[in-house]
Motif scaffolding. Structure first.
Motif: not given
Length: 181
Positions: A88-103, A146-157
């Motif tokens: 079994s595996v546990v994958l630790d990563a944000p994966f955000g770039a792929f969230f919109g792809d159901p497949d 991320k911290l220097a551009h917090w509002d932009d970062y948070w609005s996306v991620y």
């Protein structure tokens, strides 16, 4: 032999993904695969060698177009090897770039020859103020953009929702105090 399981721990930087992923790996006696540990040094080298800021992945088109796909393909490939070995595996990563792809998951499982496995996505959630405080406290260079551009970062991620099919989902509210890495 029991069929191996896949646990994918997702959430923004500083949400506590690593803590939850490591606990999950211990609990299930699974291989722990952290994207940054699997490929982070190569990515930093490639960004530096090509004249890009190695700490800015969020706004770098070069990173998103060239390196990010390789990082995740490598992670999914290493997962496939472990799964075929019955681990079994546990994958630790944000994966955000792929969230919109159901497949995304079904395609990755096919591309990297995963055996039939139950997949659980653990969404680590944390309020914006707690996340920002954690990033400040841990003081990592890779968090400075991320911290220097917090509002932009948070609005996306901060608002990304995962649309993957073929998985069970668990939400984990992670406002608890975390150890500093």
């Amino acid at each position: 032999m029991k069929a191996p399981k896949v646990f994918i721990v997702i959430g923004p930087a500083g949400s506590g993904k690593t803590t939850i992923a490591q606990q999950t790996a211990q609990q299930h006696e699974a291989a722990y695969l952290d994207k940054d540990r699997v490929s982070g040094r190569f990515v930093e080298f490639a960004l530096t060698a090509t004249g890009h800021d190695p700490t800015d992945r969020e706004s770098s088109d070069y990173y998103r177009d060239n390196l990010l796909p390789l990082e995740y393909e490598t992670l999914m490939d290493v997962a496939g090897i472990n799964l075929r070995l019955g681990r079994s595996v546990v994958l630790d990563a944000p994966f955000g770039a792929f969230f919109g792809d159901p497949d995304y998951l079904t395609r990755a499982a096919e591309d990297f020859q995963w055996p039939s496995s139950a997949i659980t996505v653990i969404r680590v959630r944390v309020p914006q103020d707690v996340l920002r405080t954690r990033l400040i406290r841990r003081g990592l260079e890779r968090d400075q953009w991320k911290l220097a551009h917090w509002d932009d970062y948070w609005s996306v991620y901060g608002s990304l929702e995962c649309a993957w099919s073929g998985a069970d989902y668990q939400d984990f509210n992670n406002e608890a105090h975390l150890p500093v890495d």
